[in-house]
Design an enzyme around this catalytic site. Structure first.
Site, PDB file in Angstrom:
ATOM      1  N   GLU A  11       7.714  18.622 -26.055  1.00  7.24           N
ATOM      2  CA  GLU A  11       8.835  18.081 -26.827  1.00  7.24           C
ATOM      3  C   GLU A  11       8.324  17.071 -27.854  1.00  7.24           C
ATOM      4  O   GLU A  11       7.182  16.609 -27.759  1.00  7.24           O
ATOM      5  CB  GLU A  11       9.847  17.426 -25.887  1.00  7.24           C
ATOM      6  CG  GLU A  11      10.471  18.409 -24.913  1.00  7.24           C
ATOM      7  CD  GLU A  11      11.618  17.806 -24.114  1.00  7.24           C
ATOM      8  OE1 GLU A  11      11.917  16.599 -24.297  1.00  7.24           O
ATOM      9  OE2 GLU A  11      12.212  18.543 -23.308  1.00  7.24           O
ATOM     10  N   GLY A  56       4.092  15.163 -25.161  1.00  7.97           N
ATOM     11  CA  GLY A  56       3.063  16.180 -25.330  1.00  7.97           C
ATOM     12  C   GLY A  56       2.221  16.234 -24.071  1.00  7.97           C
ATOM     13  O   GLY A  56       2.536  16.955 -23.126  1.00  7.97           O
ATOM     14  N   THR A  79       4.536  28.334 -29.337  1.00  4.59           N
ATOM     15  CA  THR A  79       3.926  29.565 -29.822  1.00  4.59           C
ATOM     16  C   THR A  79       4.858  30.745 -29.573  1.00  4.59           C
ATOM     17  O   THR A  79       5.426  30.876 -28.496  1.00  4.59           O
ATOM     18  CB  THR A  79       2.574  29.798 -29.114  1.00  4.59           C
ATOM     19  OG1 THR A  79       1.743  28.665 -29.313  1.00  4.59           O
ATOM     20  CG2 THR A  79       1.877  31.023 -29.683  1.00  4.59           C
ATOM     21  N   GLN A  93     -21.806  25.290 -42.160  1.00  6.69           N
ATOM     22  CA  GLN A  93     -23.014  24.641 -42.686  1.00  6.69           C
ATOM     23  C   GLN A  93     -24.083  25.672 -43.058  1.00  6.69           C
ATOM     24  O   GLN A  93     -24.743  25.552 -44.099  1.00  6.69           O
ATOM     25  CB  GLN A  93     -23.559  23.664 -41.650  1.00  6.69           C
ATOM     26  CG  GLN A  93     -24.588  22.686 -42.208  1.00  6.69           C
ATOM     27  CD  GLN A  93     -23.966  21.669 -43.164  1.00  6.69           C
ATOM     28  OE1 GLN A  93     -22.768  21.419 -43.119  1.00  6.69           O
ATOM     29  NE2 GLN A  93     -24.784  21.108 -44.033  1.00  6.69           N
ATOM     30  N   HIS A 143     -23.590  28.691 -43.999  1.00  5.80           N
ATOM     31  CA  HIS A 143     -23.115  29.394 -45.194  1.00  5.80           C
ATOM     32  C   HIS A 143     -23.166  28.513 -46.446  1.00  5.80           C
ATOM     33  O   HIS A 143     -23.028  29.022 -47.563  1.00  5.80           O
ATOM     34  CB  HIS A 143     -21.681  29.898 -45.000  1.00  5.80           C
ATOM     35  CG  HIS A 143     -21.575  31.150 -44.192  1.00  5.80           C
ATOM     36  ND1 HIS A 143     -21.814  31.184 -42.844  1.00  5.80           N
ATOM     37  CD2 HIS A 143     -21.245  32.421 -44.554  1.00  5.80           C
ATOM     38  CE1 HIS A 143     -21.617  32.417 -42.389  1.00  5.80           C
ATOM     39  NE2 HIS A 143     -21.284  33.183 -43.401  1.00  5.80           N
ATOM     40  N   GLY A 144     -23.299  27.209 -46.264  1.00  2.00           N
ATOM     41  CA  GLY A 144     -23.306  26.313 -47.416  1.00  2.00           C
ATOM     42  C   GLY A 144     -21.980  26.363 -48.155  1.00  2.00           C
ATOM     43  O   GLY A 144     -20.908  26.430 -47.550  1.00  2.00           O
ATOM     44  N   GLY A 145     -22.052  26.346 -49.489  1.00  2.35           N
ATOM     45  CA  GLY A 145     -20.828  26.372 -50.299  1.00  2.35           C
ATOM     46  C   GLY A 145     -19.974  27.593 -50.048  1.00  2.35           C
ATOM     47  O   GLY A 145     -18.739  27.532 -50.112  1.00  2.35           O
ATOM     48  N   GLU A 169      -2.544  23.569 -24.944  1.00  2.00           N
ATOM     49  CA  GLU A 169      -2.604  23.810 -23.499  1.00  2.00           C
ATOM     50  C   GLU A 169      -3.459  22.762 -22.785  1.00  2.00           C
ATOM     51  O   GLU A 169      -4.217  23.068 -21.865  1.00  2.00           O
ATOM     52  CB  GLU A 169      -3.108  25.226 -23.194  1.00  2.00           C
ATOM     53  CG  GLU A 169      -2.075  26.283 -23.571  1.00  2.00           C
ATOM     54  CD  GLU A 169      -2.337  27.625 -22.918  1.00  2.00           C
ATOM     55  OE1 GLU A 169      -2.830  27.661 -21.774  1.00  2.00           O
ATOM     56  OE2 GLU A 169      -2.031  28.637 -23.566  1.00  2.00           O
ATOM     57  N   THR A 198      -5.153  18.782 -24.009  1.00  2.00           N
ATOM     58  CA  THR A 198      -6.214  18.285 -24.875  1.00  2.00           C
ATOM     59  C   THR A 198      -7.522  18.138 -24.093  1.00  2.00           C
ATOM     60  O   THR A 198      -7.534  18.138 -22.858  1.00  2.00           O
ATOM     61  CB  THR A 198      -5.837  16.911 -25.452  1.00  2.00           C
ATOM     62  OG1 THR A 198      -5.723  15.979 -24.362  1.00  2.00           O
ATOM     63  CG2 THR A 198      -4.524  16.967 -26.224  1.00  2.00           C
TER      64      THR A 198
END
Length: 385
Positions: free
Chosen positions: A132, A136, A163, A341, A343-345, A368, A370
């Site tokens: 609610e 949480g 969900t 990281q 993959h870079g840009g 479900e 934390t």
């Protein structure tokens, strides 16, 4: 494939489940992933095929039109779907692990016969409503109420971050039905779409998991017949905690699948991308990242399957489920971060799948329970021992 379900026990072993889920995910889901993520739209067209394959009644006994898979097989199914699209993995987990699982564990035989077969076959989707606006992690602090007037329970209040809220037809809803010694007593109810006073509120605009439907539920004098209470009055909170305990390996499997997808994309990219005249996979910095990612995923998978096997054996899974969910969800975040990281840009661009994995991953350390709540659960179990 001509068949739609597992036809024999032999066919439903771990490898068969994995193969069927992987083939479906590659063929049917992968081409649609970015379309629905960009539109923030629920992939309605995939629900009937998922139902036909038995994926929406994965652990439901065959007598209720389910696939009758074991918890371990379910982890394989969720991992393979989430390896391609974690959003759809989340839809499957919420439907199976929360709504359907609650009905299987605690509803009456009559309720199971009425509500579970349509959910198992995908004719209907399920949702589970606990959280609610003001409660949480402190689920017991909910404020939604159900008051019995002699004929029906009158339900008032709201739920948030639910969900499947906009697309579900069957809902398991927790509400306060009384108090004793200053504490609320909470009960669980089955609600159906279209009940007068029951409506769907604001749809959430999210960072990730954007094609998984998430919205608010609103209850305004919703009259719920006594026959729709699950179990006995005041037993809803215990039921909810048991459902969360027994279903956490599903979110752990989702986390493993997301991490696996991000790792595979990173490995492929590292073998293709060239810098300074070499494939970047030749650089020790990249190799160590890939080694750590693979090792962490393997460990998370083992924890997840350990929890599933305990569930399958009928053993208590509170500790193992919390450990698996905590570790696997945090591994998913770490692996997705490293994937970007590597993959870079390009990793920051939507042309590459790691961008979406990165956005999707964070929810797994929140939803479900934390990471902080998982640590509380783990510590409590350890101290009891």
């Amino acid at each position: 494939m001509s068949r739609t379900r597992f036809e024999t026990a032999e066919e439903s072993d771990l490898a068969a489940v994995q193969q069927l889920a992987r083939e479906f995910a590659e063929r049917e889901i992968r081409p649609l992933v970015m379309k629905y993520d960009e539109l923030q739209e629920f992939p309605e067209e995939l629900i009937a095929p998922l139902g036909a394959l038995g994926f929406l009644g994965a652990m439901v006994p065959e007598e209720y039109d389910g696939a009758g898979l074991t918890p371990l097989q379910f982890t394989c199914l969720v991992e393979e779907i989430s390896r391609i699209d974690p959003s759809l993995g989340l839809t499957i987990c919420a439907h199976n692990g929360l709504c359907v699982n609650h009905l299987l564990m605690f509803s009456s035989a009559e309720q199971r016969r009425k509500y579970i077969p349509p959910l198992s076959t995908g004719r209907k989707l399920g949702a589970w409503a606990l959280t609610e606006p003001g409660s949480g992690s402190d689920a017991a602090g909910m404020r939604s109420t159900a008051v019995y007037d002699g004929e029906a329970w009158e339900l008032n209040g709201s739920k948030i971050f639910i969900t499947n809220a906009s697309v579900a037809s069957t809902f398991v809803v927790m509400a306060v039905t009384g108090s004793y010694d200053g504490r609320n007593t909470i009960s669980a109810f089955i609600l159906e779409k279209g009940m007068p006073g029951f409506s769907v509120g604001r749809k959430e605009n999210k960072l990730g998991m954007r094609s998984s439907d998430t919205a608010m539920l609103i209850f305004e004098n919703v009259r719920v017949p006594p026959s729709n209470m699950i179990g006995t009055e005041g037993d809803g909170f215990r039921q909810a905690m048991s459902v969360l305990d027994s279903g956490r390996f599903g979110i752990a499997a989702l986390s493993v699948g997301l991490a696996q997808g991000a790792y595979e994309a990173s490995l492929k990219y590292a073998l293709e991308r060239r810098q300074f005249g070499h494939q970047i996979s030749e650089f020790q910095g990249i190799q160590w990242k890939l080694a750590d990612m693979a090792t962490q995923i393997a460990a998370a998978r083992l924890l997840t399957r350990h929890a599933a096997m305990l569930k399958e054996a009928g053993e208590k899974v509170t500790l193992a489920g919390a450990e698996a969910k905590l570790f696997a969800s945090e591994v998913a975040v770490k692996v997705a971060n490293e994937a970007v990281q590597i993959h870079g840009g390009y990793g920051y661009m939507k042309d590459y799948p790691v961008e979406k994995f990165y956005r999707d991953a964070k929810l797994l350390t929140i939803g479900e329970g934390t990471s902080e709540v998982q640590r509380m659960v783990i510590a409590k179990q350890l101290l009891r021992q």
